[in-house]
Design a protein around this motif. Structure first.
Motif, PDB file in Angstrom:
ATOM      1  N   ARG A 182      67.822 -38.853  29.437  1.00 45.22           N
ATOM      2  CA  ARG A 182      67.693 -38.107  30.115  1.00 45.22           C
ATOM      3  C   ARG A 182      66.684 -36.898  29.691  1.00 45.22           C
ATOM      4  NH1 ARG A 182      73.751 -35.791  31.258  1.00 45.22           N
ATOM      5  NH2 ARG A 182      73.456 -35.780  29.219  1.00 45.22           N
TER       6      ARG A 182
ATOM      7  N   GLN B 121      74.206 -29.326  25.729  1.00 49.25           N
ATOM      8  CA  GLN B 121      72.877 -28.145  25.526  1.00 49.25           C
ATOM      9  C   GLN B 121      73.210 -27.369  26.614  1.00 49.25           C
ATOM     10  OE1 GLN B 121      70.717 -27.993  23.124  1.00 49.25           O
ATOM     11  NE2 GLN B 121      69.971 -26.278  24.230  1.00 49.25           N
TER      12      GLN B 121
ATOM     13  N   ILE C 224      70.614 -34.912  20.991  1.00 47.85           N
ATOM     14  CA  ILE C 224      71.246 -33.972  21.766  1.00 47.85           C
ATOM     15  C   ILE C 224      71.797 -34.762  23.009  1.00 47.85           C
ATOM     16  CG2 ILE C 224      70.267 -32.089  23.273  1.00 47.85           C
ATOM     17  CD1 ILE C 224      70.277 -31.087  20.653  1.00 47.85           C
TER      18      ILE C 224
ATOM     19  N   ALA D 166      65.065 -27.521  27.054  1.00 44.86           N
ATOM     20  CA  ALA D 166      65.683 -27.041  25.675  1.00 44.86           C
ATOM     21  C   ALA D 166      64.572 -26.589  24.771  1.00 44.86           C
ATOM     22  CB  ALA D 166      66.440 -27.950  25.313  1.00 44.86           C
TER      23      ALA D 166
ATOM     24  N   LEU E 101      72.419 -33.409  26.879  1.00 45.96           N
ATOM     25  CA  LEU E 101      72.205 -32.297  27.896  1.00 45.96           C
ATOM     26  C   LEU E 101      73.287 -31.427  28.417  1.00 45.96           C
ATOM     27  CD1 LEU E 101      68.683 -33.340  29.626  1.00 45.96           C
ATOM     28  CD2 LEU E 101      69.261 -31.559  27.928  1.00 45.96           C
TER      29      LEU E 101
ATOM     30  N   ASN F 101      60.589 -28.507  30.281  1.00 39.81           N
ATOM     31  CA  ASN F 101      61.184 -28.300  28.867  1.00 39.81           C
ATOM     32  C   ASN F 101      62.647 -27.286  29.222  1.00 39.81           C
ATOM     33  OD1 ASN F 101      61.799 -27.617  26.129  1.00 39.81           O
ATOM     34  ND2 ASN F 101      59.980 -26.986  25.516  1.00 39.81           N
TER      35      ASN F 101
ATOM     36  N   VAL G 214      63.188 -28.549  21.352  1.00 44.10           N
ATOM     37  CA  VAL G 214      61.653 -29.238  21.418  1.00 44.10           C
ATOM     38  C   VAL G 214      60.694 -28.553  20.400  1.00 44.10           C
ATOM     39  CG1 VAL G 214      59.694 -29.585  22.562  1.00 44.10           C
ATOM     40  CG2 VAL G 214      61.806 -29.806  23.914  1.00 44.10           C
TER      41      VAL G 214
ATOM     42  N   VAL H   4      63.605 -37.192  25.255  1.00 44.57           N
ATOM     43  CA  VAL H   4      64.867 -37.341  26.040  1.00 44.57           C
ATOM     44  C   VAL H   4      66.258 -37.099  25.419  1.00 44.57           C
ATOM     45  CG1 VAL H   4      63.751 -39.192  27.568  1.00 44.57           C
ATOM     46  CG2 VAL H   4      64.946 -39.957  25.795  1.00 44.57           C
ATOM     47  N   ASP H   5      67.220 -36.962  26.027  1.00 41.05           N
ATOM     48  CA  ASP H   5      68.577 -36.930  25.211  1.00 41.05           C
ATOM     49  C   ASP H   5      69.290 -38.207  24.960  1.00 41.05           C
ATOM     50  OD1 ASP H   5      69.946 -37.763  27.618  1.00 41.05           O
ATOM     51  OD2 ASP H   5      71.235 -36.211  27.433  1.00 41.05           O
TER      52      ASP H   5
ATOM     53  N   ILE I 225      64.105 -34.333  28.422  1.00 43.27           N
ATOM     54  CA  ILE I 225      64.269 -33.021  27.944  1.00 43.27           C
ATOM     55  C   ILE I 225      63.049 -32.328  27.936  1.00 43.27           C
ATOM     56  CG2 ILE I 225      64.646 -31.414  25.709  1.00 43.27           C
ATOM     57  CD1 ILE I 225      66.806 -33.371  24.876  1.00 43.27           C
TER      58      ILE I 225
END
Length: 669
Positions: free
Chosen positions: A55, A294, A289, A261, A291, A259, A265, A50-51, A57
């Motif tokens: 959230r 990102q 990170i 990102a 998002l 996925n 990952v 998760v970020d 990822i």
């Protein structure tokens, strides 16, 4: 409880005969050793990445073990009711086996002369899924029944239901009801409607056939049967029955990997490779990170790529026709960090992960070009020069170390090949210029003369080593960035400026929480103090000028101060923009994977800044509270001279007059 067990065994004994009954009683005690396989069963659980705002990822797991675990308290009562209604209505009353169901099943099997019904309870189904083979033989069924009785003595009814709902397959490679709810409906368990619940509990009977992504009509028909059953036994009201029967849930058909990102990952998996059960241990991996950043970075890289491609196609169509240029080899990378902490807010390792998984942000080593120059000027300032110090911007010739000694044994051509005659990118020179103007315009000759006459090559080499640069060639070409770094390494080095004198190692992982709630890994923090904030600001101010009226002008933002430096390697092979605002740093690189030139005149100042500007235009929409102006540290003064405004410090005082510099045409070093 024991009298129920004896009664059940007695009933079974009558069915099978006295001899068979004795065998069953003996088997009952022999299977005790197998109980631990079920009571101590360890689930393979997917891990979540998760970020920083929790959230999702990506989910990471082995292909056959995609499961999120739900405790009994997480499972809504309606799920339990629907499951029992269709599978085992007397679950809370029996002791693991249901003698009446077994009797009915055996009569049907005898009548049909084949196996048509099993009469299994949920406890027996759990055992079959965990400890026994799926073969339909009498011996296995007897063993299953004995184990079921034992399990009910060791585990509560609630725990058995919990294990069952987490172990069973719900089709579509979803294991466990929590996984299925997220996969099919994108909902947590407590968000499911009655119809959705019934669709899920109807799946274990034939997961592939009732998969709602393949046979939604059959899935809903099966769900309606369960709804009918719930209504018939009085477990739901008429209103609930009517509403659920009419409902047509939305079903999603996509991988739960989700996925968003992939380059990030992949890097997480590399950093956590020492955790052997990473894909089966149910870890909760929170990253640095963000998002929002990102997604903006991913968009920016594509935007920059499209701008480069469009420009090249418009200017050089024949080169594309001849195969001298193509879009396939063109690629890029960006690393975004928090200037105060080094946290990696975004990382993109390429334009299209589906085409190539090679992460250029971390794995590609590319020549830095003129992006090295701020470190050279910082070295000069820390030695005592100031932004107002003058340096000659004139042509030079250098003979590399050892050339004179080799000349007597070498041919004339070989000797001349050891003479280095650098030039500016525009092939023009300006005579004398201040260090501020030299860095702003990215003058090669002025920078080379600064090193040769003011700093000294050996001192610069030692200074760059102290800054953390590795694998430096021990010759003057390092002044023009002839050595290679990855964008992530450049992000670390440039934090010396964006963090006002202290280098921060970029950090990706905030925490890695195991099933017990323990943090087993975080990216290690590393800092290295290089210079004071006041001294660093002298370079920061010039890098602002690079953007405002220098080679980085395409990165300029309205209402947001930007500092940065462009970089171009020989023949326009690599194009960089290493920039930052008061709170956020972004390192942008574009180049070709085969190390051929990007295109004629495609310098760092043209290629990379547009993606940087696009990225920050997005940032201002979702994070408008970021700092807009750089702070001037204590100990920094500003003075207007007849040739410009200049910042200074006690360590880097302004000159009292323009110095006269004696220039020799050729030097040996």
């Amino acid at each position: 409880m024991w009298h129920k067990i004896k009664h059940s065994l007695f009933v079974i004994a009558i069915i099978f005969g006295i001899g068979a009954g004795a065998y069953l009683i003996k088997l009952f005690y022999e299977v005790e050793s197998e109980v631990s396989k079920i009571t101590n069963y360890q689930f393979a659980l997917a891990s979540q990445i998760v970020d920083r705002k929790d959230r999702l990822i990506a989910n990471v797991f082995t292909d056959e073990n995609f499961r999120f675990y739900a405790t009994f308290d997480e499972i809504p009562p309606r799920v339990i009711e629907a499951l029992l209604a269709v599978e085992d209505t007397l679950f809370f009353e029996h002791i693991g086996i249901n003698p009446d169901a077994i009797s009915r099943a055996m009569l049907k099997n005898i009548k049909s002369m084949r196996y048509v019904e099993g009469g299994s309870t949920l406890t027996q189904q759990l055992i079959k899924n965990i400890a026994l083979s799926p073969e339909k033989t009498l011996k296995r069924k007897i063993t299953e029944a004995m184990l079921a009785i034992h399990i009910e003595r060791h585990l509560s009814k609630e725990k058995i239901l919990e294990l069952y709902l987490n172990r069973i397959s719900f089709g579509h490679s979803y294991h466990g009801i929590k996984t299925a709810a997220l996969g099919y409906f994108h909902k947590s368990l407590n968000e499911l409607t009655l119809k959705e619940i019934c669709m899920l509990v109807g799946l274990p009977k034939a997961p592939s056939f009732y998969d709602p992504t393949k046979n939604k009509e059959y899935s809903m028909a099966r769900a309606n049967d369960i709804i009918d059953r719930l209504y018939d036994i009085g477990w739901i009201s008429t209103e609930e029955y009517e509403n659920a029967s009419k409902e047509v849930p939305e079903v999603f058909n996509q991988t739960l990997t989700q996925n968003v990102a992939p380059y990030v990952v992949d890097e997480v998996l590399r950093e956590l490779a020492h955790i052997e059960d990473l894909k089966t241990g149910g870890y909760y991996i929170r990253l640095k990170i963000d998002l929002d950043y990102q997604f903006a970075a991913q968009e920016a890289m594509v935007y920059g790529y499209n701008e480069i491609s469009k420009r090249l196609h418009e200017r050089y169509p024949k080169m594309f026709e001849n195969g001298d240029l193509n879009d396939d080899t063109l690629n890029g990378a960006i690393v975004v960090t928090d200037t105060h902490t080094g946290d990696i807010l975004a990382m993109v390792g390429g334009i299209d992960y589906a085409k190539t998984k090679f992460n250029r942000a971390t794995q590609a080593k590319r020549q830095l070009g003129s992006s090295i120059k701020p470190f050279i000027y910082q070295s000069a300032f820390d030695k005592g020069d100031s932004p107002a110090t003058f340096v000659p911007d004139v042509p030079r010739k250098f003979t590399t170390r050892g050339a004179a000694e080799a000349a007597s044994e070498a041919t004339q051509e070989e000797t001349e090949s050891k003479v280095w005659s650098p030039s500016n990118y525009t092939s023009k020179f300006h005579g004398f210029m201040t260090l501020k103007d030299a860095l702003r315009t990215s003058s090669n000759l002025a920078t080379i003369n600064l090193v040769d006459q003011n700093i000294g090559f050996n001192k610069l080499y030692a200074s760059l080593k102290q800054d953390g640069f590795e694998n430096l060639p021990e010759n003057m070409s390092i002044v023009l960035g002839s050595f290679e770094l990855s964008p992530l390494e450049v992000a670390q080095q440039y934090s010396m400026f964006s963090n006002y004198g202290t280098i921060l190692k970029p950090m990706l992982i905030e925490s890695t929480i195991n099933k017990s709630g323990e943090n087993v890994y975080s990216s290690p923090e590393q800092t290295r103090h290089i210079t004071t904030a006041a001294q660093a600001f002298l370079t920061i101010d010039i890098l602002r000028d690079v953007v405002n009226r220098g080679t980085g002008s395409r990165a300029r933002m309205v209402g947001l101060e930007v500092a940065g430096k462009t970089g171009t390697s020989n023949r326009n092979v690599d194009a960089w923009f290493c920039g930052f605002t008061p709170d956020v740093q972004a390192i942008v690189w574009y180049g070709r994977d085969d190390n051929t030139p990007i295109g004629p005149h495609e310098s760092g100042g043209i290629v990379a800044p547009p993606a940087f500007a696009y990225f920050f235009s997005k940032v201002l929409t979702f994070d408008p509270g970021i700092s807009r102006r750089f702070k001037v540290p204590e100990g920094v003064g500003l003075k207007t001279l007849d040739y410009g405004d200049f910042y200074f410090t006690d360590n880097s005082p302004l000159p009292t007059k323009r110095p006269v510099v004696d220039i020799e045409e050729e030097l040996l070093f």
